[in-house]
Scaffold this motif. Sequence first.
Motif, short mmCIF file in Angstrom:
data_model
loop_
_atom_site.label_atom_id
_atom_site.label_comp_id
_atom_site.label_asym_id
_atom_site.label_seq_id
_atom_site.Cartn_x
_atom_site.Cartn_y
_atom_site.Cartn_z
N UNK A 131 -0.97 0.30 11.67
CA UNK A 131 0.38 0.84 11.15
C UNK A 131 0.03 2.40 11.05
N UNK A 132 0.85 3.31 11.46
CA UNK A 132 0.31 4.81 11.44
C UNK A 132 0.74 5.27 9.73
N UNK A 133 1.31 4.58 8.80
CA UNK A 133 1.33 4.87 7.45
C UNK A 133 0.16 4.39 6.59
N UNK A 134 -0.62 3.58 7.38
CA UNK A 134 -2.00 3.07 6.58
C UNK A 134 -3.26 3.73 7.11
N UNK A 137 -12.02 8.93 -5.28
CA UNK A 137 -11.56 8.14 -6.65
C UNK A 137 -10.20 8.60 -7.12
N UNK A 138 -9.28 8.00 -7.84
CA UNK A 138 -8.21 8.30 -8.41
C UNK A 138 -6.92 8.32 -7.47
N UNK A 139 -7.13 8.54 -6.33
CA UNK A 139 -5.81 8.68 -5.65
C UNK A 139 -5.37 7.41 -5.14
N UNK A 140 -4.18 7.06 -4.75
CA UNK A 140 -3.37 6.11 -4.22
C UNK A 140 -3.59 5.98 -2.86
N UNK A 141 -4.05 4.78 -2.05
CA UNK A 141 -4.33 4.81 -0.69
C UNK A 141 -3.52 3.67 -0.24
N UNK A 142 -2.95 3.68 0.88
CA UNK A 142 -2.34 2.37 1.48
C UNK A 142 -3.23 2.10 2.67
N UNK A 143 -3.60 0.61 2.75
CA UNK A 143 -4.33 0.13 3.72
C UNK A 143 -3.66 -1.03 4.06
N UNK A 163 -3.18 -4.92 5.55
CA UNK A 163 -3.87 -6.42 5.62
C UNK A 163 -3.20 -7.17 6.57
N UNK A 164 -3.54 -8.24 6.69
CA UNK A 164 -2.83 -9.11 7.82
C UNK A 164 -1.41 -9.66 7.42
N UNK A 165 -1.04 -9.29 6.11
CA UNK A 165 0.37 -9.84 5.81
C UNK A 165 0.95 -8.47 5.40
N UNK A 166 0.55 -7.41 5.62
CA UNK A 166 1.21 -6.08 5.49
C UNK A 166 0.58 -5.12 4.45
N UNK A 167 1.16 -3.81 4.31
CA UNK A 167 0.51 -2.81 3.55
C UNK A 167 0.11 -3.31 2.22
N UNK A 168 -0.81 -2.67 1.54
CA UNK A 168 -1.31 -2.70 0.13
C UNK A 168 -1.87 -1.39 -0.30
N UNK A 169 -1.35 -0.84 -1.45
CA UNK A 169 -1.83 0.21 -2.25
C UNK A 169 -2.96 -0.04 -3.10
#
Length: 286
Positions: free
Chosen positions: A55-58, A94-100, A102-108
């Motif tokens: 996903x290009x947003x991750x 540290x301290x920033x929100x990052x979206x990665x 998973x096999x079931x979808x994005x996780x922040x």
Amino acid sequence: MPLRFSKMHGIGNDFVVLDCRQRAFPLDAAQIRALADRHTGVGFDQLLSVEPARDPDCAFYYGIWNADGSPSGQCGNGVRCVAAWLHRAGALALGEDVTIESPSGPVTVRLLGPTEVTVDMGEPVFEPARIPFAADAAADHYELAVGGEALDVGAVSMGNPHAVVAVDELADPALQRLGPLLTCHPRFAQGANAGFVQRLDRGHLRLRVHERGAGWTLACGTGACAAMAVLHRRGAVDDRVQVELPGGTLRIDWAGPGHTLWMTGPAAFAFEGEWPVPPAAARRDG
């Protein structure tokens, strides 16, 4: 060529982490089982691969495999370990929100410290078809026949299916028998992680989980989320709960429908190592 790996754990739920950012995932199910063997391999509850995002947003993708070689859709303790691994690799600050992904979808994820991570696990899913669970409509309670007993079960998905049973005492020896049976109950089309939860008060739970594909584990992050979500839906707990598992404690925050659920806890590095790749895997990867 030997397979380099990191051994990690989240409150005792242990993982082998593979760096697949610049290589294809090298193992098949049989090789995963060999690596998972605690006597002749390395040993783990789940195997995690860190890969380029689909996903290009991750920022990254992580794959999850159980010790029996089967794939998994989500792993709460695992995603914290992935975040800590990426931080040590210089890929997450540290301290920033990052979206990665998973096999079931994005996780922040947000790193509170080098080994302390909070994760947006998404909103719990109670719709039976999406768990998946065989029922006509969503309900707070379902009665399931398990091992000759009628169990009062809550069903929910946290990216993977969970069956949650409230009990008076986690030391009840019957749970050792009921856990594996509930994990493979036919009303859960893909099996389920079976969680037995003891409510101490509105902000404190104790939990044991028999995971599909891994068995009894010291901790299950999605299981802690599922237990809190089921009891919160029943009005039995507050919006913030400490969930005590055999390996340690997680904090779960959920304000109810329309809100995502957050899980906070540690991720620890155990050691780095190399494992000789079986010839078939070496040929496929090379």
